[in-house]
Design a protein around this motif. Structure first.
Motif, PDB file in Angstrom:
ATOM      1  N   ASP A 185      29.484  93.987 -39.102  1.00  0.00           N
ATOM      2  CA  ASP A 185      30.122  95.145 -38.462  1.00  0.00           C
ATOM      3  C   ASP A 185      29.319  95.502 -37.220  1.00  0.00           C
ATOM      4  O   ASP A 185      28.176  95.070 -37.065  1.00  0.00           O
ATOM      5  N   PHE A 186      29.917  96.303 -36.361  1.00  0.00           N
ATOM      6  CA  PHE A 186      29.222  96.684 -35.131  1.00  0.00           C
ATOM      7  C   PHE A 186      28.923  98.176 -35.147  1.00  0.00           C
ATOM      8  O   PHE A 186      29.763  98.980 -35.531  1.00  0.00           O
ATOM      9  N   ARG A 187      27.751  98.523 -34.682  1.00  0.00           N
ATOM     10  CA  ARG A 187      27.364  99.933 -34.623  1.00  0.00           C
ATOM     11  C   ARG A 187      27.171 100.297 -33.153  1.00  0.00           C
ATOM     12  O   ARG A 187      26.442  99.613 -32.446  1.00  0.00           O
ATOM     13  N   VAL A 188      27.825 101.354 -32.728  1.00  0.00           N
ATOM     14  CA  VAL A 188      27.821 101.703 -31.309  1.00  0.00           C
ATOM     15  C   VAL A 188      27.172 103.070 -31.111  1.00  0.00           C
ATOM     16  O   VAL A 188      27.598 104.055 -31.715  1.00  0.00           O
ATOM     17  N   ILE A 189      26.131 103.128 -30.288  1.00  0.00           N
ATOM     18  CA  ILE A 189      25.558 104.421 -29.874  1.00  0.00           C
ATOM     19  C   ILE A 189      25.438 104.347 -28.346  1.00  0.00           C
ATOM     20  O   ILE A 189      24.906 103.367 -27.816  1.00  0.00           O
ATOM     21  N   THR A 190      25.963 105.353 -27.656  1.00  0.00           N
ATOM     22  CA  THR A 190      25.906 105.317 -26.190  1.00  0.00           C
ATOM     23  C   THR A 190      25.049 106.480 -25.684  1.00  0.00           C
ATOM     24  O   THR A 190      24.879 107.486 -26.382  1.00  0.00           O
ATOM     25  N   THR A 191      24.594 106.328 -24.461  1.00  0.00           N
ATOM     26  CA  THR A 191      23.801 107.410 -23.869  1.00  0.00           C
ATOM     27  C   THR A 191      24.658 108.665 -23.649  1.00  0.00           C
ATOM     28  O   THR A 191      24.283 109.748 -24.120  1.00  0.00           O
ATOM     29  N   PRO A 192      25.837 108.553 -22.983  1.00  0.00           N
ATOM     30  CA  PRO A 192      26.604 109.804 -22.796  1.00  0.00           C
ATOM     31  C   PRO A 192      27.087 110.399 -24.112  1.00  0.00           C
ATOM     32  O   PRO A 192      27.138 111.626 -24.271  1.00  0.00           O
ATOM     33  N   GLY A 193      27.419 109.540 -25.082  1.00  0.00           N
ATOM     34  CA  GLY A 193      27.866 110.038 -26.391  1.00  0.00           C
ATOM     35  C   GLY A 193      26.744 110.777 -27.104  1.00  0.00           C
ATOM     36  O   GLY A 193      26.973 111.783 -27.778  1.00  0.00           O
ATOM     37  N   SER A 194      25.521 110.277 -26.989  1.00  0.00           N
ATOM     38  CA  SER A 194      24.391 110.952 -27.639  1.00  0.00           C
ATOM     39  C   SER A 194      24.041 112.231 -26.898  1.00  0.00           C
ATOM     40  O   SER A 194      23.771 113.266 -27.518  1.00  0.00           O
ATOM     41  N   ARG A 195      24.083 112.153 -25.561  1.00  0.00           N
ATOM     42  CA  ARG A 195      23.725 113.340 -24.765  1.00  0.00           C
ATOM     43  C   ARG A 195      24.588 114.538 -25.129  1.00  0.00           C
ATOM     44  O   ARG A 195      24.100 115.641 -25.334  1.00  0.00           O
ATOM     45  N   ARG A 196      25.929 114.300 -25.202  1.00  0.00           N
ATOM     46  CA  ARG A 196      26.803 115.461 -25.382  1.00  0.00           C
ATOM     47  C   ARG A 196      26.633 116.104 -26.756  1.00  0.00           C
ATOM     48  O   ARG A 196      26.678 117.323 -26.868  1.00  0.00           O
ATOM     49  N   ILE A 197      26.390 115.304 -27.805  1.00  0.00           N
ATOM     50  CA  ILE A 197      26.237 115.931 -29.125  1.00  0.00           C
ATOM     51  C   ILE A 197      24.863 116.609 -29.240  1.00  0.00           C
ATOM     52  O   ILE A 197      24.738 117.709 -29.785  1.00  0.00           O
ATOM     53  N   ILE A 198      23.845 115.963 -28.700  1.00  0.00           N
ATOM     54  CA  ILE A 198      22.508 116.550 -28.821  1.00  0.00           C
ATOM     55  C   ILE A 198      22.427 117.812 -27.964  1.00  0.00           C
ATOM     56  O   ILE A 198      21.889 118.839 -28.387  1.00  0.00           O
ATOM     57  N   ASP A 199      23.052 117.756 -26.804  1.00  0.00           N
ATOM     58  CA  ASP A 199      23.067 118.942 -25.950  1.00  0.00           C
ATOM     59  C   ASP A 199      23.836 120.082 -26.638  1.00  0.00           C
ATOM     60  O   ASP A 199      23.425 121.241 -26.578  1.00  0.00           O
ATOM     61  N   ALA A 200      24.950 119.724 -27.316  1.00  0.00           N
ATOM     62  CA  ALA A 200      25.726 120.767 -28.014  1.00  0.00           C
ATOM     63  C   ALA A 200      24.858 121.429 -29.090  1.00  0.00           C
ATOM     64  O   ALA A 200      24.924 122.645 -29.292  1.00  0.00           O
ATOM     65  N   ALA A 201      24.026 120.650 -29.768  1.00  0.00           N
ATOM     66  CA  ALA A 201      23.166 121.202 -30.827  1.00  0.00           C
ATOM     67  C   ALA A 201      22.122 122.151 -30.227  1.00  0.00           C
ATOM     68  O   ALA A 201      21.917 123.269 -30.720  1.00  0.00           O
ATOM     69  N   PHE A 202      21.463 121.709 -29.158  1.00  0.00           N
ATOM     70  CA  PHE A 202      20.456 122.571 -28.523  1.00  0.00           C
ATOM     71  C   PHE A 202      21.106 123.826 -27.933  1.00  0.00           C
ATOM     72  O   PHE A 202      20.576 124.931 -28.057  1.00  0.00           O
ATOM     73  N   ALA A 203      22.263 123.634 -27.287  1.00  0.00           N
ATOM     74  CA  ALA A 203      22.925 124.791 -26.668  1.00  0.00           C
ATOM     75  C   ALA A 203      23.324 125.797 -27.743  1.00  0.00           C
ATOM     76  O   ALA A 203      23.201 127.012 -27.554  1.00  0.00           O
ATOM     77  N   HIS A 204      23.773 125.294 -28.889  1.00  0.00           N
ATOM     78  CA  HIS A 204      24.143 126.196 -29.989  1.00  0.00           C
ATOM     79  C   HIS A 204      22.914 126.977 -30.449  1.00  0.00           C
ATOM     80  O   HIS A 204      22.974 128.196 -30.640  1.00  0.00           O
ATOM     81  N   ALA A 205      21.797 126.257 -30.627  1.00  0.00           N
ATOM     82  CA  ALA A 205      20.570 126.920 -31.091  1.00  0.00           C
ATOM     83  C   ALA A 205      20.217 128.063 -30.146  1.00  0.00           C
ATOM     84  O   ALA A 205      19.945 129.187 -30.571  1.00  0.00           O
ATOM     85  N   ARG A 206      20.290 127.770 -28.852  1.00  0.00           N
ATOM     86  CA  ARG A 206      19.934 128.806 -27.866  1.00  0.00           C
ATOM     87  C   ARG A 206      20.914 129.975 -27.937  1.00  0.00           C
ATOM     88  O   ARG A 206      20.517 131.134 -27.954  1.00  0.00           O
ATOM     89  N   ARG A 207      22.220 129.639 -28.033  1.00  0.00           N
ATOM     90  CA  ARG A 207      23.252 130.688 -28.017  1.00  0.00           C
ATOM     91  C   ARG A 207      23.119 131.637 -29.201  1.00  0.00           C
ATOM     92  O   ARG A 207      23.292 132.835 -29.064  1.00  0.00           O
TER      93      ARG A 207
END
Ligand code: IPM
Ligand code: MG
Length: 399
Positions: A185-207
């Motif tokens: 099977d193939f596992r896909v992790i991308t830079t923009p895909g990781s950025r947006r979820i990780i940023d959403a987590a940090f932004a939520h923490a701050r908010r």
């Protein structure tokens, strides 16, 4: 003796996957801004019953939300729209995880509430079509699977940001049986895909004023993909100097969620798709079971809110669907209210659900010995509207 043809065939399939994913990365880089729900009128809320107990719990949830939003509904600001056809019978008839006309209807809604849908597997009596959840997450690009888990009396207040469109799920149906003995099977992790979820987590923490984000991977072993996720986390964290962060491996994380001396210290957790799938079921069990947890699937232009449990076909076969517990979808409804800008009403609904779970004045047993979905909906509604909601909530938090 290695057969060169099988290697060529598998390599060609890998090429297809790579081309699709490189195109996708380009699309992700172009992606627009977050939709602003305040600008939209009417805001269309789709209600997708799904399979099994789904139609019962979604109708009960719709009834509660329509009452809570009665002014907005009668003033024309919000419209509830029931979407039929996301059933396993209709999906099998079209041999599609989401039939085209149903998908078009879903896309016309700004947000949707979704009951569970049956996910076939090999050997099932239904054709082995892709999961409707996974397709919907991909089609609407709902990249953030946000799952709160709270056990106030144990000090647990976690919120998981599970990446929802990549990892093993991105191309789950495109793996290769290279020979009868070798499957890949193939596992896909991308830079923009990781950025947006990780940023959403940090932004939520701050908010919401949380001080720490925990990143979960297995980057010591899965070096390319998890390594990328962790590296992106490191760079995003630099932009959030006010938020602490730490990194844990998924195996020890599953243990630490059970460690009563440690677990209350976790706050916001962010992780790739499959680890998030598994860890959030464990976390939901700590809260009281998957039936008690809600789940938000959030993208920049659409959002879908769902129960995280299955369709409970046995309850339907035995004529017990009316006794299905709507708590999970009501939780999802509370998250929807928060997402569309009704945060204080959303928070009251969350508190009412906490109270109803702990007070147990009405109990769901899944059979006629307990309450029906609608009766439970009424219990929750009267609790939301109770002027003593805060003190009842504090009491059950300290219990
Ligand atoms: C979930 C479910 C889904 C998933 C299934 C139903 C496809 O387990 O939402 O956690 O694996 O994501
Ligand atoms: Mg799951």
């Amino acid at each position: 003796m290695i057969n060169a043809q099988v290697i060529d065939d598998a390599t060609a399939q890998f090429g297809v996957v790579l081309r699709q994913q490189l195109d996708r990365v380009e699309r992700l880089k172009q992606e627009g801004d977050w939709i602003d729900y305040a600008d939209i009128c009417p805001l269309v809320i789709g209600v997708i019953g799904g399979d099994g107990i789904g139609p019962t719990i979604s109708a009960a949830t719709q009834r509660v939300l329509e009452k809570l939003l009665s002014e907005e509904v009668s003033g024309g600001k919000f419209v509830f729209r029931v979407i039929e056809g996301l059933t396993i019978e209709n999906r099998a008839a079209h041999m599609k995880s989401i039939p085209d006309d149903v998908l078009a209807e879903i896309k016309e809604c700004h947000v949707t509430l979704k009951g569970p849908t049956h996910t076939p597997e090999g050997g099932d009596s239904w054709p082995n079509i892709e999961s409707a959840n996974v397709s919907m997450r991909k089609e609407l690009d709902l990249f953030a699977n946000v799952r709160p888990v709270r056990v106030p009396k144990h000090g647990i207040d976690w919120i998981f940001f599970r990446e929802n469109t990549e990892d093993i799920y991105a191309v789950g149906g495109q793996g290769v049986n290279v020979t009868p003995d070798l499957a890949v099977d193939f596992r896909v992790i991308t830079t923009p895909g990781s950025r947006r979820i990780i940023d959403a987590a940090f932004a939520h923490a701050r908010r919401v004023g949380r001080s720490k984000v925990t990143v979960v991977t297995k980057a010591n072993i899965v070096k390319a993909t998890d390594g990328k996720f962790l590296e992106v986390a490191r760079s995003i964290a630099e932009g959030y100097e006010d938020i602490e962060w730490d990194s844990w491996y998924i195996d020890i994380m599953t243990a630490k969620l059970l460690d009563i001396r440690r677990r209350a210290s976790f706050q916001v957790l962010v992780l790739p798709n499959l680890y998030g799938d598994i860890l959030t079921d464990q976390a939901a069990q700590i809260q009281g079971g998957v039936g008690t947890a809600g789940s938000a699937n959030i993208g920049k232009s659409h959002a879908m809110f769902e129960a995280i449990h299955g369709t409970a076909p046995r309850m339907v076969e035995e004529g017990r669907a009316i006794y299905a517990d709507p708590s999970s979808l009501l939780r999802a409804g509370a998250m929807m209210l928060e997402h569309i800008g009704f945060s204080s009403l959303g928070s009251r609904l969350h508190k009412a659900l906490d109270i109803c779970t702990y007070e147990r004045k009405l109990v769901m047993t899944g059979r006629s010995s307990g309450a029906t979905s609608d009766e439970y909906g009424d219990y929750v509604l009267t609790t939301v509207e109770d002027p003593h909601l805060e003190s009842r909530w504090l009491e059950c938090s300290e219990a």
